[in-house]
Design a protein around this motif. Structure first.
Motif, PDB file in Angstrom:
ATOM      1  N   GLY A   1      48.455  22.708  45.745  1.00  0.00           N
ATOM      2  CA  GLY A   1      49.107  23.614  44.809  1.00  0.00           C
ATOM      3  C   GLY A   1      49.833  24.728  45.533  1.00  0.00           C
ATOM      4  O   GLY A   1      49.429  25.137  46.630  1.00  0.00           O
TER       5      GLY A   1
ATOM      6  N   GLY B   1      51.783  28.675  44.681  1.00  0.00           N
ATOM      7  CA  GLY B   1      51.861  29.717  43.664  1.00  0.00           C
ATOM      8  C   GLY B   1      52.399  31.001  44.242  1.00  0.00           C
ATOM      9  O   GLY B   1      52.748  31.080  45.427  1.00  0.00           O
TER      10      GLY B   1
ATOM     11  N   GLU C   1      46.295  31.829  43.110  1.00  0.00           N
ATOM     12  CA  GLU C   1      46.948  30.917  42.177  1.00  0.00           C
ATOM     13  C   GLU C   1      47.122  29.536  42.793  1.00  0.00           C
ATOM     14  O   GLU C   1      46.889  28.501  42.143  1.00  0.00           O
ATOM     15  CB  GLU C   1      48.312  31.476  41.766  1.00  0.00           C
ATOM     16  CG  GLU C   1      49.047  30.588  40.765  1.00  0.00           C
ATOM     17  CD  GLU C   1      50.469  31.052  40.481  1.00  0.00           C
ATOM     18  OE1 GLU C   1      51.175  30.358  39.719  1.00  0.00           O
ATOM     19  OE2 GLU C   1      50.882  32.102  41.029  1.00  0.00           O
TER      20      GLU C   1
ATOM     21  N   GLN D   1      43.773  27.752  42.761  1.00  0.00           N
ATOM     22  CA  GLN D   1      43.370  27.298  41.428  1.00  0.00           C
ATOM     23  C   GLN D   1      44.091  26.003  41.066  1.00  0.00           C
ATOM     24  O   GLN D   1      43.491  25.087  40.491  1.00  0.00           O
ATOM     25  CB  GLN D   1      43.662  28.380  40.392  1.00  0.00           C
ATOM     26  CG  GLN D   1      42.989  28.123  39.047  1.00  0.00           C
ATOM     27  CD  GLN D   1      41.469  28.148  39.162  1.00  0.00           C
ATOM     28  OE1 GLN D   1      40.889  29.118  39.652  1.00  0.00           O
ATOM     29  NE2 GLN D   1      40.829  27.068  38.739  1.00  0.00           N
ATOM     30  N   LYS D   2      45.354  25.908  41.422  1.00  0.00           N
ATOM     31  CA  LYS D   2      46.111  24.688  41.140  1.00  0.00           C
ATOM     32  C   LYS D   2      45.583  23.511  41.957  1.00  0.00           C
ATOM     33  O   LYS D   2      45.451  22.388  41.437  1.00  0.00           O
ATOM     34  CB  LYS D   2      47.597  24.912  41.429  1.00  0.00           C
ATOM     35  CG  LYS D   2      48.287  25.823  40.414  1.00  0.00           C
ATOM     36  CD  LYS D   2      49.769  25.957  40.723  1.00  0.00           C
ATOM     37  CE  LYS D   2      50.470  26.800  39.658  1.00  0.00           C
ATOM     38  NZ  LYS D   2      51.917  26.925  39.910  1.00  0.00           N
TER      39      LYS D   2
ATOM     40  N   ASP E   1      42.245  22.469  40.375  1.00  0.00           N
ATOM     41  CA  ASP E   1      42.380  21.811  39.081  1.00  0.00           C
ATOM     42  C   ASP E   1      43.023  20.430  39.195  1.00  0.00           C
ATOM     43  O   ASP E   1      42.891  19.607  38.284  1.00  0.00           O
ATOM     44  CB  ASP E   1      43.203  22.678  38.127  1.00  0.00           C
ATOM     45  CG  ASP E   1      42.473  23.977  37.775  1.00  0.00           C
ATOM     46  OD1 ASP E   1      41.258  24.071  38.050  1.00  0.00           O
ATOM     47  OD2 ASP E   1      43.137  24.898  37.250  1.00  0.00           O
ATOM     48  N   ALA E   2      43.709  20.174  40.315  1.00  0.00           N
ATOM     49  CA  ALA E   2      44.329  18.865  40.505  1.00  0.00           C
ATOM     50  C   ALA E   2      43.282  17.757  40.528  1.00  0.00           C
ATOM     51  O   ALA E   2      43.519  16.650  40.042  1.00  0.00           O
ATOM     52  CB  ALA E   2      45.137  18.849  41.802  1.00  0.00           C
TER      53      ALA E   2
ATOM     54  N   GLN F   1      59.968  19.960  41.481  1.00  0.00           N
ATOM     55  CA  GLN F   1      58.749  19.156  41.537  1.00  0.00           C
ATOM     56  C   GLN F   1      58.910  17.935  42.442  1.00  0.00           C
ATOM     57  O   GLN F   1      57.975  17.533  43.144  1.00  0.00           O
ATOM     58  CB  GLN F   1      58.332  18.725  40.130  1.00  0.00           C
ATOM     59  CG  GLN F   1      58.085  19.877  39.162  1.00  0.00           C
ATOM     60  CD  GLN F   1      57.144  20.921  39.748  1.00  0.00           C
ATOM     61  OE1 GLN F   1      56.068  20.599  40.248  1.00  0.00           O
ATOM     62  NE2 GLN F   1      57.569  22.186  39.690  1.00  0.00           N
TER      63      GLN F   1
ATOM     64  N   ASP G   1      54.318  21.266  37.553  1.00  0.00           N
ATOM     65  CA  ASP G   1      53.902  22.672  37.598  1.00  0.00           C
ATOM     66  C   ASP G   1      53.432  23.098  38.996  1.00  0.00           C
ATOM     67  O   ASP G   1      52.467  23.844  39.142  1.00  0.00           O
ATOM     68  CB  ASP G   1      52.788  22.936  36.585  1.00  0.00           C
ATOM     69  CG  ASP G   1      53.198  22.575  35.169  1.00  0.00           C
ATOM     70  OD1 ASP G   1      54.392  22.796  34.831  1.00  0.00           O
ATOM     71  OD2 ASP G   1      52.357  22.064  34.408  1.00  0.00           O
ATOM     72  N   ASN G   2      54.081  22.576  40.028  1.00  0.00           N
ATOM     73  CA  ASN G   2      53.795  22.941  41.424  1.00  0.00           C
ATOM     74  C   ASN G   2      52.374  22.607  41.850  1.00  0.00           C
ATOM     75  O   ASN G   2      51.735  23.329  42.610  1.00  0.00           O
ATOM     76  CB  ASN G   2      54.073  24.429  41.653  1.00  0.00           C
ATOM     77  CG  ASN G   2      55.548  24.745  41.611  1.00  0.00           C
ATOM     78  OD1 ASN G   2      56.377  23.957  42.060  1.00  0.00           O
ATOM     79  ND2 ASN G   2      55.891  25.893  41.039  1.00  0.00           N
ATOM     80  N   ARG G   3      51.883  21.483  41.360  1.00  0.00           N
ATOM     81  CA  ARG G   3      50.593  20.982  41.842  1.00  0.00           C
ATOM     82  C   ARG G   3      50.549  19.473  41.679  1.00  0.00           C
ATOM     83  O   ARG G   3      51.279  18.893  40.866  1.00  0.00           O
ATOM     84  CB  ARG G   3      49.435  21.610  41.096  1.00  0.00           C
ATOM     85  CG  ARG G   3      49.266  21.200  39.631  1.00  0.00           C
ATOM     86  CD  ARG G   3      48.035  21.889  39.048  1.00  0.00           C
ATOM     87  NE  ARG G   3      47.837  21.645  37.639  1.00  0.00           N
ATOM     88  CZ  ARG G   3      47.036  20.694  37.145  1.00  0.00           C
ATOM     89  NH1 ARG G   3      46.397  19.881  37.981  1.00  0.00           N
ATOM     90  NH2 ARG G   3      46.871  20.551  35.845  1.00  0.00           N
TER      91      ARG G   3
END
Length: 513
Positions: free
Chosen positions: A282, A284, A289, A292-293, A296-297, A403, A424-426
């Motif tokens: 990710g 950010g 940030e 977190q990305k 969550d991936a 992306q 979304d950049n992840r």
């Protein structure tokens, strides 16, 4: 063999005065040269100059001083050979029992960016390696020491027994030949670099041990970690471990993979790796940030993984990291608050990566292949939007371009066959190491689930048929980036057009085996 006479000539003078003083106290005659002789005299140690032994002065600005029969005969004579002993007596040669020599600082010299060619050449030692090799060859009778770390052991044996035992002499001889071999490898590499040759008839390299490892990939395999003396691009071997237990073989592999991926990005980025493949990437506006990305991936696979950052880890990020089990966190730095938080987990390894800039020289990947050795340039190819060709009727939107380029940076580091889905950049899905490309796509799509709708897809190599495009369309993917180059490219392009998918070709392949 008792120690009666020692030849000492060192560039690295660490511990040499204490060594010589103790030898002299035991009645050992010390013979020395140049700067070493001056250092010993200034310390009050009785020493005889090589010129006094040979009857010949040091000449050619010191290039010739020890290359003389009265020195080398004293090193090479076989002490239980009657002919050799008679010749020593006939030519008034006194043998040496101990040789303490290390070489001109060639590595340190060429590591300085302002070193010119002539200076480098002048720091190629000739007499030193000759003495070391002669003494090592004759280790049955001569003890050779090239490393100050061995001084104490040698002195202890002499003090207790008056001599150095045969096994130690053999070990020191082997170390001496490794010392000169490494020295010559650095010289060969430097001179080859000056010629511009890429793949000479012999690939001569040397590495220094960084650490012993408990075991390799599995507990029944022995392993150690070695580092390049002069790396063109610093990596894990140059890292500083700030906390945690020792690194394992697999830790090192994974950490290096994570660092290579995160280094692709200019924005704050976080990369989670398992078994050298990224499971979450990710970017950010902040490190927190980005993490977190990445988390969550794939919140399942990140458990027990390795996390790399391309920015300093701060307190906010550290608190998030502390909540999950991780093996390693590596970053250019950690602020004090972050260190305090993360050090509460005693086994968590924290690696501070060097900020040393790359040298601009080619970086090489080297891997054994049975009884052979493969060498290739590391894959440092990067592309921009301008390097891509839009091959479909629809062109990417601005967000799709962003992306697509993000996914392309990631797929480069995934084991082939490789497919990466992103939005979304992840990353939202990664298909790695599959035997066919559509299989890799199906894995990535299954992992992404509903998030695949509106996402982009990156492929490390071309599509051999249109089945991957069809799978992408069924999942709701809107944009694809791939190298192109298949004889069936047109089939994939037509399939993309039918489904309203935009597709760009990079003309660059990123196979990774």
């Amino acid at each position: 063999m008792s120690i009666r006479r020692a030849l000492i000539s060192v560039s690295d003078k660490t511990g040499v005065v204490e060594l010589a003083r103790r030898l002299a106290d035991w009645g050992v005659e010390i013979v020395s040269t140049g700067g070493t002789k001056r250092a010993l005299e200034e310390a009050g140690v009785a020493v005889t100059g090589v010129s006094d032994v040979t009857g010949f002065p040091e000449i050619l600005d010191g290039r010739v001083k020890t290359l003389h029969p009265l020195i080398h005969a004293g090193l090479l004579a076989i002490r239980d050979n009657e002919t050799h002993l008679k010749q020593l007596e006939e030519h008034r040669v006194t043998p040496f029992d101990l040789v303490v020599v290390n070489l001109y600082p060639f590595q340190q010299t060429i590591s300085r960016p302002d070193t010119d060619f002539e200076t480098a050449v002048e720091n190629i030692d000739i007499g030193g390696p000759s003495m070391v090799r002669a003494a090592a060859k004759n280790h049955r009778f001569v003890t050779v020491v090239v490393d100050p770390a061995d001084y104490d052991d040698v002195l202890d044996q002499i003090e207790k027994n008056g001599e150095v035992d045969p096994q130690t002499r053999l070990q020191l001889a082997a170390k001496a030949f490794r010392h000169t071999a490494a020295y010559d490898a650095l010289i060969a590499g430097y001179l080859t670099e000056q010629t511009g040759e890429t793949f000479p008839e012999r690939w001569t390299v040397t590495f220094e041990k960084a650490q012993d490892l408990r075991y390799g990939e599995n507990p029944h395999q022995r392993a150690a970690f070695y580092r390049q003396p002069l790396p063109s691009t610093p990596g894990i071997a140059s890292a500083k471990q700030l906390h945690g237990k020792a690194l394992s073989y697999n830790n090192i592999q994974d950490a290096q993979a994570a660092w290579e991926i995160v280094s692709e990005f200019d924005q704050p980025a976080a990369v989670a790796v398992k078994h050298t493949n990224p499971c979450g990437v990710g970017i950010g506006s902040t490190v927190a940030e980005a993490f977190q990305k990445a988390h969550d991936a794939d919140p399942v696979s990140i458990f027990g993984g390795i996390i790399a950052f391309n920015r300093t880890v701060d307190e906010v990020t550290a608190r998030k990291l502390k909540e999950i089990f991780l093996e390693i966190i590596l970053a250019p730095g950690f602020d004090e608050a972050a260190l305090t938080i993360l050090r509460e987990k005693k086994n968590l390894r924290l690696l501070e990566m060097p900020e040393t800039p790359t040298t601009g020289k080619p970086s090489w990947k080297q891997i054994t292949a049975g009884d052979g050795f493969l060498v290739q340039e590391t894959d440092q190819k990067r592309i921009s939007r301008e390097d891509c060709r839009v091959v479909t009727e629809r062109v990417p939107t601005e967000d799709e371009w962003e992306q697509l380029l993000f996914a392309w940076k990631v797929v480069k580091h995934v084991k082939s066959n490789a497919i990466v889905l992103a939005r979304d950049n992840r990353t939202i899905g990664v298909g790695a190491g599959q035997m066919n490309r559509v299989g890799a796509a199906e894995i990535a799509i299954r992992q992404a689930g509903e998030l695949a709708k509106g996402a982009v897809l990156a492929s490390d190599a071309f599509f051999p048929r249109s089945d991957t495009v069809e799978a992408a369309a069924r999942a709701g993917i809107t944009a694809i980036i791939q190298p192109g180059g298949s004889i069936r490219d047109e089939e994939s392009i037509q399939a993309a057009n039918r489904h309203g998918i935009t597709m760009v070709f990079t003309d660059v392949r990123h196979f990774k085996h």
